[in-house]
Design an enzyme around this catalytic site. Sequence first.
Site, PDB file in Angstrom:
ATOM      1  N   ASP A  53      68.324  28.637 -57.666  1.00 11.12           N
ATOM      2  CA  ASP A  53      69.658  29.072 -57.231  1.00 11.12           C
ATOM      3  C   ASP A  53      70.697  28.994 -58.352  1.00 11.12           C
ATOM      4  O   ASP A  53      70.902  27.930 -58.945  1.00 11.12           O
ATOM      5  CB  ASP A  53      70.149  28.211 -56.070  1.00 11.12           C
ATOM      6  CG  ASP A  53      69.293  28.361 -54.833  1.00 11.12           C
ATOM      7  OD1 ASP A  53      68.221  28.982 -54.917  1.00 11.12           O
ATOM      8  OD2 ASP A  53      69.684  27.835 -53.788  1.00 11.12           O
ATOM      9  N   GLU A 294      70.636  31.727 -45.620  1.00  8.80           N
ATOM     10  CA  GLU A 294      70.972  30.769 -46.662  1.00  8.80           C
ATOM     11  C   GLU A 294      72.080  31.297 -47.581  1.00  8.80           C
ATOM     12  O   GLU A 294      72.301  32.495 -47.706  1.00  8.80           O
ATOM     13  CB  GLU A 294      69.732  30.492 -47.527  1.00  8.80           C
ATOM     14  CG  GLU A 294      68.522  30.055 -46.715  1.00  8.80           C
ATOM     15  CD  GLU A 294      67.394  29.563 -47.604  1.00  8.80           C
ATOM     16  OE1 GLU A 294      67.210  28.343 -47.681  1.00  8.80           O
ATOM     17  OE2 GLU A 294      66.712  30.388 -48.223  1.00  8.80           O
TER      18      GLU A 294
END
Length: 424
Positions: A53, A294
């Site tokens: 990420d 998410e």
Amino acid sequence: MKSNTEKFGKTPHQPSLWTRADALKVHADDPTTTQPLVSADFPVLSNEVFIWDTMPLRDLDGNITSVDGWSVIFTLTADRHPNDPQYIDENGNYDITRDWNDRHGRAKMYYWFSRTGKDWELGGRVMAEGVSPTAREWAGTPILLNEQGEVDLYYTAVTPGATIVKVRGRVVTTEHGVSMVGFEKVKPLFEADGKMYQTEAQNPFWGFRDPWPFRDPNDGKLYMLFEGNVAGERGSHTVGKAEIGDVPPGYEDVGNSRFQTACVGIAVARDEDGDDWEMLPPLLTAVGVNDQTERPHFVFQDGKYYLFTISHTFTYADGVTGPDGVYGFVADSLFGPYVPLNGSGLVLGNPSSQPFQTYSHCVMPNGLVTSFIDSVPTDESGTQIRIGGTEAPTVGIKIKGQQTFVVAEYDYGYIPPMLDVTLK
Ligand code: FRU
């Protein structure tokens, strides 16, 4: 039994629903919503660490911000273990796949800097060992607060529990690079409440993470998006008419889809500094559709609210499916109603020939989409793969009304600044 939305009462808003009917419109491999193939000969950012990420430094309005000409990104990061006996297989080879798959348990926040918006140089860990209260430092958002270089890092402190936290520090630049100072006191902000947002006690597979604070361009207040699941004991949710939507005959059977209960959460700050938060009902729910929405985030464009969130094939419910990638929804006001972009919600998915090539897409206000490389097949059958753990090529999309189009591809990890702040 209460419907999923009755839980949220009449005020201040009702969550919008991503329905099973919407999801039936999701189709992999539409070139306008599919990420170009990532070649297996990609470069890696580092042989020492995996990254996934990616969180570009930005301001509260969403602008990607460089400081004194330096671009800065934060990444979830884990050491690679090519020489650790734990990851050597019976033939004496490094089992990089297992090492990569284990990364979530040892995720730490690192930062990188660059003069060019790519070719990132490793800065190091943001917080020293022992500062963060839990084993895992999961995704969030670094916010540049002012010209003094103060940064609020919002992130998720995981295991034990999952708490949205923040830690304040400062970015310092020289001619030669960037450093992060401070980041010594982590402040817990909130956890799932079990009334609107599912807790670990209600479901051991619950999700509660990925804070994305922002200033609403209309009311000027400070809010935060996050990932959640709709409250309630696992298996107790209803997939009724509203969650199903307008499906053709023969599509009424929802199977075991009650176990998929993702939502995009929102909280509002009670103070200017974002130290005191109140959770509100979710903006969007996906009960009966998908279990994970998410890293939710916004792009504010043309007076509209474009809400993006990443999701996986494996988290879809019975009877619906779609590629790993980023999905989007649009509304005229912050609290909705939100409608799925492109009819289905799919904005940028992996091609079916390389279903795991990238993930964790972040759509920036300039239409550039960054993501990381997960794994890319190296043979025709797809049995041999190369693990990434590095930045993917950036993709350009055009957002037009309720539609989006893939229009460009850029270099690996290209995250150019939208504005530069000269530090005082
Ligand atoms: C997305 C994600 C985030 C989470 C992190 C954990 O790739 O699952 O939701 O914060 O990765 O590693």
